[in-house]
Design an enzyme around this catalytic site. Sequence first.
Site, PDB file in Angstrom:
ATOM      1  N   ASN A 196       0.860  -1.180   0.000  1.00  0.00           N
ATOM      2  CA  ASN A 196       0.000   0.000   0.000  1.00  0.00           C
ATOM      3  C   ASN A 196       0.899   1.232   0.000  1.00  0.00           C
ATOM      4  O   ASN A 196       1.363   1.694   1.044  1.00  0.00           O
ATOM      5  CB  ASN A 196      -0.920  -0.008   1.220  1.00  0.00           C
ATOM      6  CG  ASN A 196      -1.954  -1.113   1.146  1.00  0.00           C
ATOM      7  OD1 ASN A 196      -2.915  -1.030   0.384  1.00  0.00           O
ATOM      8  ND2 ASN A 196      -1.748  -2.176   1.929  1.00  0.00           N
ATOM      9  N   GLU A 197       1.139   1.740  -1.189  1.00  0.00           N
ATOM     10  CA  GLU A 197       2.068   2.845  -1.380  1.00  0.00           C
ATOM     11  C   GLU A 197       1.413   4.182  -1.023  1.00  0.00           C
ATOM     12  O   GLU A 197       0.200   4.251  -0.792  1.00  0.00           O
ATOM     13  CB  GLU A 197       2.531   2.871  -2.840  1.00  0.00           C
ATOM     14  CG  GLU A 197       3.275   1.622  -3.288  1.00  0.00           C
ATOM     15  CD  GLU A 197       4.715   1.563  -2.785  1.00  0.00           C
ATOM     16  OE1 GLU A 197       5.045   2.282  -1.824  1.00  0.00           O
ATOM     17  OE2 GLU A 197       5.504   0.782  -3.352  1.00  0.00           O
ATOM     18  N   PRO A 198       2.216   5.268  -0.940  1.00  0.00           N
ATOM     19  CA  PRO A 198       1.649   6.594  -0.674  1.00  0.00           C
ATOM     20  C   PRO A 198       0.480   6.900  -1.598  1.00  0.00           C
ATOM     21  O   PRO A 198       0.533   6.664  -2.809  1.00  0.00           O
ATOM     22  CB  PRO A 198       2.834   7.531  -0.944  1.00  0.00           C
ATOM     23  CG  PRO A 198       4.028   6.702  -0.592  1.00  0.00           C
ATOM     24  CD  PRO A 198       3.689   5.310  -1.033  1.00  0.00           C
TER      25      PRO A 198
END
Length: 638
Positions: free
Chosen positions: A170-172
């Site tokens: 879950n990236e920025p």
Amino acid sequence: MNTTTSISFEKPGKYESSRFEKIHNVIFDNSVSGSIAVAHEIAELIKAKQETNSYCVLGLATGSSPIKVYEELIRLHREEGLSFKNVITFNLDEYFPMKTDNIQSYYFFMQEYLFKHIDIAPENINIPNGDCTVEESLLLCSQYEEKIRNYGGLDFQLLGIGRTAHIGFNEPGSHQNSTTRMVTLDHLTRSDAASSFLGMDNVPKKAITMGVATVLEARRIVLLAWGQNKAEVIYETIEGKVTSKKPATYLQNHPNVTFVLDVEAASLLTRINTPWVVDGCEWNSDLIRKAIVWLCKKTGKSILHLTDKDYFEHGMESLLAIEGTAYDLNIKMFNQLQHAITGWPGGKPNSDHQQRPERSTPEKKRVIIFSPHPDDDVISMGGTFDRLITQGHEVHVVYQTSGNIAVSNDEALKFAEIGLVFDPQNKTYSDIVEFINQKNSSISDSIPLRNLKAQIRQKESLGATRFLGLPDHQVHFLNLPFYETGTIKKSPLSKKDIDLMIAIIESIQPHQIYAAGDLADPHGTHKVCLDSLFMALEEIKHKPFMDDCWVWLYRGAWHEWDIHEIEMAVPMSPNQVLRKRTAIFYHQSQKDGVMFQGDDSREFWVRVEERNKDTAEKFKDLGLASYAAMEAFKRYHF
């Protein structure tokens, strides 16, 4: 602040809350003790579920952080009878596209590090499917969510954390309500994975990951973070605001989460980094030195310009109450830092060594420089290396590993083809050429290819050491067995590794040992090589020659000791900086497109020159002498 935990972390872990912290965290001396504590919590949960004849549903992570947790779970299974027959697992993520038999797949990782060593039923193992089409992934992700719900949700979720503050992948920008889905990986995430894939170009750009909402629905969450590389993101996650730019901050909203950290990962937390601004603290010499360097940076002043007012306005009035006036304290600290600077790393003959970091006797010392890879010596301490030789010490450089995996196939192909020009019938070279031309990323290097890559690194090293004037017989290649796997995954340190280290130390009987003190990645080659030294020293420290042996630790290309940690700073003239650069240039296979560049696009020689220049500037800013560059060392007391 969340303070609920499933088990006690009193000792050897330590938890002390502060008004700055929004997530419960426990700090251990090292990753091993922290991992064992987490493994035992998982084991207790499994056994508790067994008593009620129910499933234990675990969310599992990959990467280097949980490796020791899995090792302890395997030990508990083999030696203490812990059964996993009632365990259902759901892994966080998988690269896309990715086949399960690829050695970089998380399916392969989990089999290697856990599943094939325990009695879990294969049908109870769930890992996102990366071997599908984009269209198929939509249905598969939905089914993954449904299956988790059908088992009543996750009882326990184990997490690592990326430097982008991602949990899972879950990236920025990930939303708090996100569920299992396909995502595009951040450049920094791919950069951090580049070493596992033998180069950035081989890292997938997409992945399938559990969503933030899925993770937050777990009844218990434990996040692991080890090493200095994680310090900044841990600080931002625990003390920062909740933001989609840092997805791990969503964990502040969970009622039962614990971050399990080692000392390095926790080092930037306010209560650890600057305890004087949190509350009253117990001052010691190390903390005083750190606080005064911090105060200089905060005020923009040199040490001798600090005033009583500066100390009072920045929470350090208690220090003045102990030490007296700012004037007296400033002079004392200025002298301490000044005495750390020396142009004589082996000790200055006929001098008062009380005012210098090294002893003046014996005048000519036997020195071992341990280099984890065949270039760390000149990259990290090339100027000091040069100085030790020119000042007449008997210097030995010991390359601990072959460094073969850092040589690209293109580089090896060039040498194999040159070999065939001179010896067209050479089967070894022809087999290497054929292997490289047919190779795919899921196959580890053949032994002949590994040997060729090792020879490339070895001859480059000899070029550098000859340039510095070191005789070939004082250059040693240990090729520690733990490294020689042909893949990123290394074997555990063995008795053979330690025996090789002991043998070289005993044969030279050094007065000085220099070693790479990088603690950024507890599972990285530098840290394993450092551990091999520490284990060797522990076994031979009783030997008489060890009474006169001092150990100095240097840092690698990415980090330098903080000013307050530096116990010996070796200045370099502009000419010595150029000599160091030339020595680094002999390592041609690691130049111009090095495989493990990280997220810093600068070449190693540029990074380290700027770092050495920056260290000199920091000493100058504190009011000390101005130099072109400095290399820094911290003493290790065994």
